[in-house]
Write an enzyme that holds these catalytic residues in place. Structure first.
Site, PDB file in Angstrom:
ATOM      1  N   LYS A  52     -99.479 -58.988  71.588  1.00 42.44           N
ATOM      2  CA  LYS A  52     -98.104 -59.409  71.832  1.00 42.44           C
ATOM      3  C   LYS A  52     -97.810 -60.681  71.021  1.00 42.44           C
ATOM      4  O   LYS A  52     -97.738 -60.614  69.804  1.00 42.44           O
ATOM      5  CB  LYS A  52     -97.858 -59.565  73.334  1.00 42.44           C
ATOM      6  CG  LYS A  52     -97.909 -58.215  74.067  1.00 42.44           C
ATOM      7  CD  LYS A  52     -97.458 -58.265  75.494  1.00 42.44           C
ATOM      8  CE  LYS A  52     -97.307 -56.869  76.070  1.00 42.44           C
ATOM      9  NZ  LYS A  52     -98.393 -56.511  77.015  1.00 42.44           N
ATOM     10  N   HIS A  65     -98.043 -61.392  78.807  1.00 42.15           N
ATOM     11  CA  HIS A  65     -96.665 -61.728  78.422  1.00 42.15           C
ATOM     12  C   HIS A  65     -96.407 -63.236  78.435  1.00 42.15           C
ATOM     13  O   HIS A  65     -95.334 -63.673  78.050  1.00 42.15           O
ATOM     14  CB  HIS A  65     -95.647 -61.061  79.363  1.00 42.15           C
ATOM     15  CG  HIS A  65     -95.337 -59.651  79.005  1.00 42.15           C
ATOM     16  ND1 HIS A  65     -94.604 -59.299  77.884  1.00 42.15           N
ATOM     17  CD2 HIS A  65     -95.665 -58.492  79.604  1.00 42.15           C
ATOM     18  CE1 HIS A  65     -94.494 -57.984  77.827  1.00 42.15           C
ATOM     19  NE2 HIS A  65     -95.132 -57.468  78.855  1.00 42.15           N
ATOM     20  N   SER A 108     -93.080 -58.187  83.492  1.00 42.26           N
ATOM     21  CA  SER A 108     -92.436 -57.727  82.257  1.00 42.26           C
ATOM     22  C   SER A 108     -91.011 -57.224  82.443  1.00 42.26           C
ATOM     23  O   SER A 108     -90.265 -57.144  81.474  1.00 42.26           O
ATOM     24  CB  SER A 108     -93.283 -56.633  81.623  1.00 42.26           C
ATOM     25  OG  SER A 108     -93.313 -55.498  82.464  1.00 42.26           O
TER      26      SER A 108
HETATM   27  C1  LIG Z   1     -99.189 -55.348  77.425  1.00 39.90           C
HETATM   28  C2  LIG Z   1     -99.999 -55.660  78.626  1.00 39.90           C
HETATM   29  C3  LIG Z   1    -101.305 -55.205  78.756  1.00 39.90           C
HETATM   30  C4  LIG Z   1    -101.941 -54.307  77.742  1.00 39.90           C
HETATM   31  O1  LIG Z   1    -102.289 -54.996  76.590  1.00 39.90           O
HETATM   32  P1  LIG Z   1    -102.876 -54.189  75.354  1.00 39.90           P
HETATM   33  O2  LIG Z   1    -103.691 -55.192  74.612  1.00 39.90           O
HETATM   34  O3  LIG Z   1    -101.713 -53.661  74.596  1.00 39.90           O
HETATM   35  O4  LIG Z   1    -103.703 -53.084  75.924  1.00 39.90           O
HETATM   36  C5  LIG Z   1    -102.024 -55.585  79.873  1.00 39.90           C
HETATM   37  N1  LIG Z   1    -101.467 -56.348  80.844  1.00 39.90           N
HETATM   38  C6  LIG Z   1    -100.204 -56.776  80.762  1.00 39.90           C
HETATM   39  C7  LIG Z   1     -99.640 -57.627  81.854  1.00 39.90           C
HETATM   40  C8  LIG Z   1     -99.420 -56.446  79.656  1.00 39.90           C
HETATM   41  O5  LIG Z   1     -98.153 -56.859  79.593  1.00 39.90           O
END
Ligand SMILES: *Cc1c(COP(=O)(O)O)cnc(C)c1O
Length: 406
Positions: free
Chosen positions: A242, A211, A183
């Site tokens: 996301k 992501h 990220s």
């Molecule tokens: C955003 C993210 C999460 C968490 O996801 P949520 O559904 O918001 O809990 C887990 N792993 C990665 C790699 C992320 O970028």
């Protein structure tokens, strides 16, 4: 009783503030979108959401959610295995597995829970988890809850991964764990090379596509598509929070027996509520849309390529990206904060990151591109970067094309 603890917490809070790490929340009074309204009434262009496909406020998903609200109610008031499973939940799980070319899928309230509940039911002290150093916090926490022996390799470093696999050779089962896209840099995990090493050392693979799902690969099926490994990875986790609509919800998808065991033993699944019917229904519609067209992926990919190319022409230093994350490198922590502040004043909402979120002297502004962005949005953002960059006397080295003019 509370007085001493209160003083203790106040000290901690002021230390966070002194270190410049105190997180303040900016309040938005509009739906999530390319253009958002913040509480002082200003409109800003949003370049810091994970709204990669622009689905967070998409009429199709809103409509699907509204219909389900009327037909299936508001909440489930139950975990899945007691009385919290509607046909919608099963359909969404089916859609997820179909999308990733896997055998089955299991829903969670969030990917944080999917990652928190994936390791402990599957592995024990006879086994090895070999994890990328830059993996998401939820993977780190999930691994902590599991008794398996832990090995860590430097980010996307295949020499180090091989060394760790050699160290773990005598253990029973070995699981390599990686984010699909990291990220802070926007780089993808080299899944082709990881796969080759997994074959060589008889290990399994888990990829967190949070992501990358919806984003990476021609049709947005993530890093497994990017490396032609569709259906070949044992475990994939991901989020509906996301690119996939941005509401809430996470999932684990992969081999049938793995999902079967998770349904029996995964604690965040067994002891936490079902996702709301309207979220499941919108999720189903979202995956249908993914099957119908790749328009959003195409727009996202061309937006990202456009942004990177123009910013490089203007002399900015952008980390090589294979996702919708563009790290504009500034190196200096203070400049990253000053730059983000000035960009906001220009109507561009971005966030500057510095140590300890990224390594020392690697401060940057992370720009997240979306299919919701139009070219005029991108142009405005680029122009603001150039203007503020000049104000801050950044050492921009414009290429021949002379992108620094105007
Ligand atoms: C955003 C993210 C999460 C968490 O996801 P949520 O559904 O918001 O809990 C887990 N792993 C990665 C790699 C992320 O970028």
């Amino acid at each position: 009783m509370y007085q001493n603890f209160k003083t203790h917490l106040q000290t901690e809070l002021s230390e966070i503030e002194k270190a410049g790490l105190f997180k303040n929340e900016r309040i938005i009074v509009s739906p999530q979108n390319a253009v958002i309204k913040v509480i002082n009434g200003n409109e800003v262009l949003n370049f810091c959401a994970n709204n990669y496909l622009g689905l967070s406020n998409h009429p199709e998903l809103i409509n699907a959610a509204k219909i389900a609200l009327d037909s299936h109610g508001y909440g489930m008031s139950s975990v899945r295995f007691i009385c919290g499973t509607q046909a919608l939940h099963k359909q969404l799980e089916f859609k997820i597995a179909e999308f990733f070319g896997t055998e089955d899928a299991i829903l969670y309230a969030a990917c944080f829970d999917a990652n928190g509940g994936v390791f402990e039911p599957l592995l024990n002290e006879e086994d090895a988890i070999i994890s990328d150093a830059l993996n998401h916090a939820s993977i780190i926490d999930g691994v902590r809850l599991c008794k398996a022996q832990r090995f860590r390799y430097a980010n996307a470093d295949m020499i180090d991964l091989e060394e760790q696999l050699i160290k773990a050779q005598n253990l029973r089962f070995k699981l390599i764990v990686t984010d699909g896209v990291f990220s802070m840099d926007g780089n993808v995990a080299p899944l082709d090379k990881i796969y080759a090493l997994a074959e060589k050392y008889n290990a399994m693979i888990m990829v967190d596509e949070s992501h990358s799902a919806g984003v990476v690969g021609h049709t947005g099926r993530g890093v497994t598509e990017r490396f032609n490994l569709h259906g070949k990875i044992e475990i994939i986790t991901g989020t509906l929070g996301k690119a996939f609509g941005g509401a809430i919800g996470g999932f684990t998808t992969g081999k049938k027996e793995i999902i079967d065991i998770l349904r029996q033993r995964s604690r965040p699944y067994l002891f936490s509520n079902s996702i709301p019917p309207m979220v499941a229904a919108a999720g189903i519609r979202m995956f249908e849309m993914m099957d119908e067209t790749n328009e959003l992926q195409q727009k996202l990919h061309s937006n990202t390529a456009y942004f990177v190319e123009k910013m490089k022409t203007a002399g900015f230093d952008i980390k090589p990206t294979e996702s919708a994350i563009c790290a504009v490198m500034l190196y200096d922590a203070k400049i990253s904060q000053e730059m983000a502040m000035r960009l906001l004043a220009e109507g561009i909402y971005v966030v500057g990151f510095y140590f300890p979120v990224v390594p020392k002297n690697q401060a940057r502004i992370r720009v997240q591109i979306s299919a919701a962005h139009e070219l005029e949005h991108l142009d405005k953002c680029i122009a603001a970067f150039i203007k503020v960059g000049k104000e801050l006397n950044l050492p921009l080295t414009p290429s021949k094309e002379g992108g620094m003019s105007k």
